[in-house]
Design a protein around this motif. Sequence first.
Motif, short mmCIF file in Angstrom:
data_model
loop_
_atom_site.label_atom_id
_atom_site.label_comp_id
_atom_site.label_asym_id
_atom_site.label_seq_id
_atom_site.Cartn_x
_atom_site.Cartn_y
_atom_site.Cartn_z
N GLY A 1 -24.69 12.16 65.66
CA GLY A 1 -24.59 12.13 67.40
C GLY A 1 -25.30 13.04 68.04
O GLY A 1 -26.59 13.11 68.35
N ASP B 1 -18.74 4.13 68.26
CA ASP B 1 -17.63 4.97 67.87
C ASP B 1 -16.63 4.35 68.95
O ASP B 1 -16.64 4.68 70.48
CB ASP B 1 -17.56 6.38 68.46
CG ASP B 1 -18.25 7.03 66.98
OD1 ASP B 1 -17.91 6.84 65.98
OD2 ASP B 1 -19.30 7.71 67.28
N GLY C 1 -20.90 16.22 62.36
CA GLY C 1 -21.50 17.35 62.38
C GLY C 1 -22.63 17.19 61.36
O GLY C 1 -22.99 18.25 60.75
N HIS D 1 -24.54 3.62 65.40
CA HIS D 1 -23.36 3.69 65.33
C HIS D 1 -22.53 3.68 66.43
O HIS D 1 -22.65 4.29 67.36
CB HIS D 1 -23.20 5.10 64.40
CG HIS D 1 -21.76 5.60 64.06
ND1 HIS D 1 -21.10 5.27 62.81
CD2 HIS D 1 -20.78 6.54 64.38
CE1 HIS D 1 -19.74 5.53 62.86
NE2 HIS D 1 -19.72 6.30 63.54
O1 LIG Z 1 -16.74 9.14 64.87
C1 LIG Z 1 -17.12 10.39 65.32
C2 LIG Z 1 -16.33 11.22 65.85
O2 LIG Z 1 -14.84 10.91 65.87
C3 LIG Z 1 -18.61 10.40 65.25
O3 LIG Z 1 -19.36 9.36 64.99
C4 LIG Z 1 -19.07 11.30 66.14
O4 LIG Z 1 -19.61 10.66 67.15
C5 LIG Z 1 -20.27 12.03 65.45
O5 LIG Z 1 -20.94 12.87 66.42
P1 LIG Z 1 -21.78 14.48 65.84
O6 LIG Z 1 -20.55 15.01 64.99
O7 LIG Z 1 -22.78 13.99 64.92
O8 LIG Z 1 -21.97 15.00 67.12
#
Ligand SMILES: O=C(CO)[C@@H](O)[C@H](O)COP(=O)(O)O
Length: 218
Positions: A197, A35, A177, A33
């Motif tokens: 993430g 971002d 999250g 993924h």
């Molecule tokens: O798009 C996004 C944030 O904008 C996500 O893809 C985050 O990068 C996910 O990260 P975690 O919440 O899993 O730490």
Amino acid sequence: MRPLIAPSVLASDFANLQSEVEMLNKSQADWLHIDIMDGRFVPNISFGFPVMQAIKKHAQKPMDVHLMIVEPELYIEQFRAAGADVISVHIEACNHLHRTIQQIKATGAKAGVALNPHTSVNLLDDIIADLDLVCIMSVNPGFGGQKFIENTYRKTEALKNLIIQRNSQSLIEIDGGVNQQNAPKLLQSGADVLVAGSFVFTAEDPIATIANLKQSSN
Ligand SMILES: O=C(CO)[C@@H](O)[C@H](O)COP(=O)(O)O
Ligand SMILES: [Fe+2]
């Protein structure tokens, strides 16, 4: 059905990107993924084409690109050329969403739409049949490491119903999250793809963490 797992590279160690990508290659991750944040659609800037190309050089898995940028239609072909396999644009950033979805598909990439937490899935009623993926944001976009928004379960169920009703093949991706605790309930609600993430990259053993997420069931 086991979920697809898409670790978010945003939470990786950028100074050791090659070894992070090689770790993901060895793991049970299904997608990477990616971002992309422009400092306008969201209050943060992540990285752009050169970094994406560097990731692509080492990645052995599809790249799932989440565009958190204004006017994404200006850059679709460039993201595809930089290695994107799935491209998701935010509904809130598109004046002509149908056109942009067709533009993504014309490049050969899979086309997705991402929804901010306040955006209703009902807005997808007339486009859902054209989509390969809907990304439900379970945090406000812009940063990793935020707290999961509980309303996401209800929203995922509503989207699943819409997908069935409209005979769509779209996958449901949950982003923000996500962890081992909320994964089973998300799958129960209809999720197909879990983005994770910080949960993966702050773990002592990211490979085992990905394997455990992959084993989540509803
Ligand atoms: O798009 C996004 C944030 O904008 C996500 O893809 C985050 O990068 C996910 O990260 P975690 O919440 O899993 O730490
Ligand atoms: Fe994302």
